[in-house]
Design a protein around this motif. Structure first.
Motif, mmCIF file in Angstrom:
data_model
loop_
_atom_site.group_PDB
_atom_site.id
_atom_site.type_symbol
_atom_site.label_atom_id
_atom_site.label_comp_id
_atom_site.label_asym_id
_atom_site.label_seq_id
_atom_site.Cartn_x
_atom_site.Cartn_y
_atom_site.Cartn_z
ATOM 1 N N GLU A 105 -11.642 58.684 -14.208
ATOM 2 C CA GLU A 105 -10.225 58.382 -14.304
ATOM 3 C C GLU A 105 -9.451 59.642 -14.622
ATOM 4 O O GLU A 105 -10.014 60.642 -15.028
ATOM 5 N N TYR A 106 -8.132 59.521 -14.448
ATOM 6 C CA TYR A 106 -7.344 60.741 -14.603
ATOM 7 C C TYR A 106 -7.429 61.327 -16.004
ATOM 8 O O TYR A 106 -7.262 62.501 -16.219
ATOM 9 N N SER A 107 -7.690 60.455 -16.996
ATOM 10 C CA SER A 107 -7.778 60.947 -18.372
ATOM 11 C C SER A 107 -8.957 61.898 -18.546
ATOM 12 O O SER A 107 -9.016 62.680 -19.477
ATOM 13 N N LYS A 108 -9.901 61.819 -17.608
ATOM 14 C CA LYS A 108 -11.090 62.671 -17.724
ATOM 15 C C LYS A 108 -10.926 63.970 -16.929
ATOM 16 O O LYS A 108 -11.884 64.703 -16.734
ATOM 17 N N LEU A 109 -9.705 64.220 -16.501
ATOM 18 C CA LEU A 109 -9.438 65.378 -15.667
ATOM 19 C C LEU A 109 -9.906 66.683 -16.304
ATOM 20 O O LEU A 109 -10.442 67.580 -15.645
ATOM 21 N N ALA A 110 -9.723 66.765 -17.625
ATOM 22 C CA ALA A 110 -10.064 68.009 -18.317
ATOM 23 C C ALA A 110 -11.558 68.286 -18.288
ATOM 24 O O ALA A 110 -11.988 69.412 -18.508
ATOM 25 N N LYS A 111 -12.364 67.240 -18.014
ATOM 26 C CA LYS A 111 -13.814 67.432 -18.080
ATOM 27 C C LYS A 111 -14.439 67.701 -16.719
ATOM 28 O O LYS A 111 -15.655 67.830 -16.614
ATOM 29 N N ILE A 112 -13.625 67.753 -15.678
ATOM 30 C CA ILE A 112 -14.234 67.924 -14.353
ATOM 31 C C ILE A 112 -14.862 69.312 -14.202
ATOM 32 O O ILE A 112 -14.430 70.278 -14.805
ATOM 33 N N THR A 113 -15.880 69.325 -13.377
ATOM 34 C CA THR A 113 -16.489 70.602 -13.003
ATOM 35 C C THR A 113 -16.513 70.637 -11.477
ATOM 36 O O THR A 113 -16.295 69.617 -10.822
ATOM 37 N N GLU A 141 -17.696 71.583 1.231
ATOM 38 C CA GLU A 141 -18.433 72.709 0.650
ATOM 39 C C GLU A 141 -17.539 73.352 -0.420
ATOM 40 O O GLU A 141 -16.396 72.952 -0.610
ATOM 41 N N ASP A 142 -18.096 74.419 -1.008
ATOM 42 C CA ASP A 142 -17.337 75.113 -2.057
ATOM 43 C C ASP A 142 -15.985 75.634 -1.574
ATOM 44 O O ASP A 142 -15.028 75.685 -2.332
ATOM 45 N N ASP A 143 -15.918 76.038 -0.287
ATOM 46 C CA ASP A 143 -14.653 76.623 0.186
ATOM 47 C C ASP A 143 -13.488 75.632 0.103
ATOM 48 O O ASP A 143 -12.334 76.051 0.025
ATOM 49 N N ILE A 144 -13.782 74.338 0.087
ATOM 50 C CA ILE A 144 -12.715 73.346 -0.098
ATOM 51 C C ILE A 144 -12.640 72.895 -1.551
ATOM 52 O O ILE A 144 -11.568 72.802 -2.140
ATOM 53 N N ILE A 145 -13.817 72.658 -2.131
ATOM 54 C CA ILE A 145 -13.841 72.104 -3.498
ATOM 55 C C ILE A 145 -13.249 73.072 -4.526
ATOM 56 O O ILE A 145 -12.479 72.655 -5.400
ATOM 57 N N VAL A 146 -13.557 74.369 -4.416
ATOM 58 C CA VAL A 146 -13.082 75.310 -5.445
ATOM 59 C C VAL A 146 -11.545 75.352 -5.510
ATOM 60 O O VAL A 146 -10.975 75.201 -6.593
ATOM 61 N N PRO A 147 -10.843 75.511 -4.375
ATOM 62 C CA PRO A 147 -9.375 75.485 -4.483
ATOM 63 C C PRO A 147 -8.826 74.162 -5.023
ATOM 64 O O PRO A 147 -7.886 74.167 -5.819
ATOM 65 N N VAL A 148 -9.425 73.042 -4.623
ATOM 66 C CA VAL A 148 -8.935 71.744 -5.125
ATOM 67 C C VAL A 148 -9.147 71.674 -6.638
ATOM 68 O O VAL A 148 -8.248 71.293 -7.405
ATOM 69 N N TYR A 149 -10.338 72.083 -7.065
ATOM 70 C CA TYR A 149 -10.672 72.083 -8.496
ATOM 71 C C TYR A 149 -9.677 72.954 -9.276
ATOM 72 O O TYR A 149 -9.156 72.553 -10.322
ATOM 73 N N LEU A 150 -9.386 74.139 -8.714
ATOM 74 C CA LEU A 150 -8.469 75.046 -9.413
ATOM 75 C C LEU A 150 -7.057 74.472 -9.485
ATOM 76 O O LEU A 150 -6.384 74.601 -10.513
ATOM 77 N N ALA A 151 -6.627 73.825 -8.399
ATOM 78 C CA ALA A 151 -5.287 73.228 -8.409
ATOM 79 C C ALA A 151 -5.189 72.172 -9.513
ATOM 80 O O ALA A 151 -4.187 72.083 -10.217
ATOM 81 N N LEU A 152 -6.273 71.406 -9.695
ATOM 82 C CA LEU A 152 -6.276 70.372 -10.737
ATOM 83 C C LEU A 152 -6.247 71.012 -12.121
ATOM 84 O O LEU A 152 -5.490 70.597 -12.991
ATOM 85 N N ARG A 153 -7.069 72.025 -12.288
ATOM 86 C CA ARG A 153 -7.145 72.663 -13.614
ATOM 87 C C ARG A 153 -5.872 73.440 -13.952
ATOM 88 O O ARG A 153 -5.433 73.467 -15.099
ATOM 89 N N LEU A 154 -5.302 74.097 -12.954
ATOM 90 C CA LEU A 154 -4.103 74.906 -13.211
ATOM 91 C C LEU A 154 -2.832 74.054 -13.194
ATOM 92 O O LEU A 154 -1.752 74.542 -13.478
#
Lengths: 447, 299
Positions: free
Chosen positions: B2-10, B26-39
């Motif tokens: 859930e969205y409340s667990k956003l801070a714990k994603i890897t 692959e990583d080339d898509i996941i890494v930017p998406v992950y960074l957008a969520l974290r930032l």
């Protein structure tokens, strides 16, 4: 000059990398740099791939720049031994450049004083064949008059030597892939300088003078041109834009639409201003000096004409020829070119822009409207300059705008009176590489 | 998740969750998406039509079990359609009703929340949870709207003169997609994390077909992926076949009962892959169904 090892900490290294990217033509803002540093705190810093992806995602916003970014990343974030090697190589290269400059300064002197030439000109001289250098030296020695007309003669000599160097530059440029090394004084960091120099030189065909693009690169160029012309075509083919500057209530339509509510204005209608698409009229110089460029530009029009119907194309040298019908059959580009060159009577001949524009005005008056944008592709070298200028002026009054894509480098414009004359009546852009073409399309049409 | 667990994603967890919802990345898509969520920054996704740009927003909504609010862009889209509009008709009715009764009407009554028509951007800002805001085909809008949009996206607040400033309760996960029809402004690009999605490799496309059309046999999967890849790279089509078109082909071949790719199948289904008459003509002129089969068998 500081060694690489002295300032080896993260922020410094990262700032230098950003600086390299900017030198390679990638605009990275401070906000993006800070975002990238933040992004790095969220990935495993020891995972090289993730670090690279994180920096790319936050700083590289154009897929065309990805290749150059990858090269810069791989070269910059290299093991220390390789960096030391880069540093040494750069120091050696610079020493060699300095030696060449000194040699040129000694040779190119008048009464013991160096001629006032640019570093690039001096370096070009130093790399000329020995025979040509000797001729220039002998000429200078012969001009060494034993009287006091020193101050009068020096500028004349300088301009003669400059002219001779330019002549050689053009001659070698056409026959040989020869270009002098740029010597950038502003970068005193050897690692940065060597990467910028190396990647700058190695840059893609986008930055290559079009007439020097080799046969082996033609398929790549075709793909690039196609991409470019399609982007432009999409923009132009949009039907209209709604002007939001003035939103006016359309009272007539509003009343009509609201009769059913007993006259209460319940549903509002606004006026929409429709902007007509511009008609494009392209005139391409295919004279001897221009024929190489022309084949690229025509390829570009070929792509455009596939999507836009309202594009009229002409080629000219001594006279004007109407070539739109050649593109109408949708044959492959190669077939179209073979037919076009086969049927054309003017391909590769001398240039007379005045005569060509006169024919255009006389024979195709209906194509010249206040909605027409004329694009001229030419190096401005033409016979009967006055007539050409007058005809251009007349054309300018009839059409919406004239864009001139000039295949001469901008630094040479001031030496050609024709450029100055034609510039008065057109918006002139330097356009001798695909990158220039891309930039003009982006700024002029896609903005 | 859930969205409340956003801070714990890897990165690993996100890839796993994406796969669970049928998005192979692959990583080339996941890494930017992950960074957008974290930032907590918008992600700007560029790529040819049909490579799975919009799908990312949908998958994000599924992964974080939250609402997806979509703003479809088009030429002429303005603030009224994107942000909010006063319900003029409802206000008129109210005035008429008040006229007929003797109750008092103040301006404040007419400009309250009940007369406000919330459009996607305002809905996203006022949402009680962290939602996914999909701004689809941003390149179709005009420059003026783009400028307005990046103001909203940098502060996540809007000012409505009659009501005051409304600030987002939760910064939404913003996904912008772009087909590259127009150069976007530097201002907008600067504010986003950038992701370019290219056509998939053969291996990745095989994986996608297996996940999305599991009833298709392994040999057919392999041959479809090879054929589509060959068409994309060897022929110069106006519109290259996208992933969604590959999946349509796989489905169609399954319905036709195919176990391996035959020239006859390609003849029957080529218009699922190529949607332009000139492209179809080019295919038959340059390659043809037999030629395609021959080339993929060689590989």
């Amino acid at each position: 000059m500081q060694s690489y090892f002295e300032n080896n900490f993260f922020e410094n290294n990262f700032a230098r990398f950003v600086h390299i990217l900017r030198h390679l033509g990638i605009n990275v803002s401070i906000l993006e740099t800070l975002t990238a540093i933040r992004a790095l705190t969220y990935v495993d810093i020891l995972n090289r791939n993730h670090v690279k992806m994180a920096i790319a995602a936050t700083m590289i916003k154009n897929p065309d720049q990805r290749e150059i970014f990858d090269q810069a990343f791989d070269t910059y974030f290299a093991p220390p031994e390789i960096k030391q090697h880069q540093e040494n190589a750069w120091v050696e290269k610079q020493a060699e450049t300095i030696r060449l400059l000194e040699e040129a300064e000694t040779d190119l002197a008048y009464k013991g004083e160096s001629l006032d030439l640019s570093e690039q000109e001096k370096l070009f001289y130093a790399k000329l064949p020995e025979e040509e250098k000797r001729k220039i030296r002998e000429y200078l020695a012969a001009s060494n008059l034993p009287d006091d007309r020193y101050s009068r003669f020096k500028p004349t000599l300088e301009s003669q030597v400059r002219g001779s160097l330019r002549y050689w530059k053009q001659r070698l440029g056409e026959t040989d892939d020869y270009s002098p090394q740029l010597f950038d004084n502003q970068i005193d960091d050897p690692v940065m300088a060597s990467i910028i120099n190396e990647l700058g030189e190695d840059s893609s065909i986008l930055y290559e003078d079009m007439r020097r693009i080799g046969k082996q690169d033609l398929p790549k160029v075709t793909i690039l041109l196609k991409k470019l012309s399609r982007r432009l075509a999409t923009k132009i083919s949009r039907r209209y834009r709604i002007s939001k500057k003035v939103v006016k209530l359309d009272l007539r339509r509003s009343i009509k639409a609201n009769v059913r509510y007993g006259g209460v204005i319940f549903k509002l209608h606004y006026k929409q201003k429709r902007i007509q698409k511009p008609k494009i009229l392209l005139i391409c110089d295919v004279s001897g000096s221009m024929s190489r460029y022309a084949s690229f530009v025509i390829q570009f029009i070929y792509g455009l004409s596939a999507v836009i119907k309202k594009i009229e194309s002409f080629i000219f040298a001594e006279e004007l020829e109407y070539v739109t019908p050649f593109f109408a059959n949708r044959e492959s580009f190669e077939d179209t070119m073979v037919r076009l060159i086969g049927k054309s009577n003017i391909w590769g001949k001398g240039t007379n822009l005045g005569a060509a524009l006169h024919t255009l005005r006389e024979q195709y008056p209906l194509m010249l409207t206040s909605n027409t944008v004329v694009i001229i592709v030419s190096d401005t070298k033409s016979l009967e300059l006055e007539r050409a200028e007058e005809e251009l002026n007349k054309l300018k009054r009839k059409v919406k705008d004239i864009l001139w894509l000039n295949t001469l480098p901008q630094e040479e414009w001031q030496d050609h009176p024709s450029v100055m004359k034609f510039k008065r009546y057109s918006q002139m852009y330097e356009c001798y590489t695909l990158a220039h073409l891309e930039k003009i399309v982006r700024k002029q049409f896609l903005h | 998740m859930e969205y409340s667990k956003l801070a714990k994603i890897t990165i690993e967890k996100l890839r796993h969750d994406f796969e669970e919802y049928g998005y192979i990345a692959e990583d080339d898509i996941i890494v930017p998406v992950y960074l957008a969520l974290r930032l907590e920054k918008p992600i700007l996704i560029t790529g040819a039509p049909g490579v799975g740009k919009t799908e990312i927003a949908k998958v994000l909504a599924s992964v974080f079990k939250t609402e997806l609010i979509r703003l479809q862009c088009y030429e002429g889209l303005d603030e009224n359609k994107a942000l909010y509009e006063w319900n003029y008709q409802k206000q008129l009715i109210k005035i008429q009703l008040i006229k007929e009764s003797s109750s008092e009407l103040t301006e404040q009554n007419l400009f309250s929340h009940s007369y406000l028509l919330q459009r996607p951007l305002l809905k996203a800002i006022q949402a009680p949870n962290k939602i996914v805001l999909l701004i689809d085909e941003i390149d179709k809008t005009d420059e003026e709207f783009e400028a307005f949009l990046f103001e909203v996206l940098s502060d996540f607040q809007v000012s409505i003169p009659e009501l005051g400033t409304i600030k987002a309760r939760h910064i939404p996960m913003v996904v912008l997609t772009n087909n590259g029809e127009r150069e976007l402004s530097d201002g907008l690009k600067r504010r986003c994390v950038y992701l370019y999605i290219d056509f998939p490799t053969i291996e990745k496309e095989k994986k996608i077909i297996r996940v999305k059309v599991p009833q298709v046999g392994e040999r057919l999967v392999e041959e479809i992926a090879l054929a589509v890849n060959y068409l994309r790279h060897q022929l110069d089509f106006k519109k290259k076949p996208s992933i969604s078109e590959t999946l349509d082909l796989a489905n169609a071949l399954h319905i036709l009962g195919a176990e391996m790719l035959e020239a006859e199948h390609i003849k029957k289904t080529i218009n699922l892959l190529l949607k332009d008459k000139e492209d179809i003509d080019l295919f038959f002129k340059e390659l043809g169904p037999e030629g395609l089969i021959e080339n993929i068998r060689k590989r």
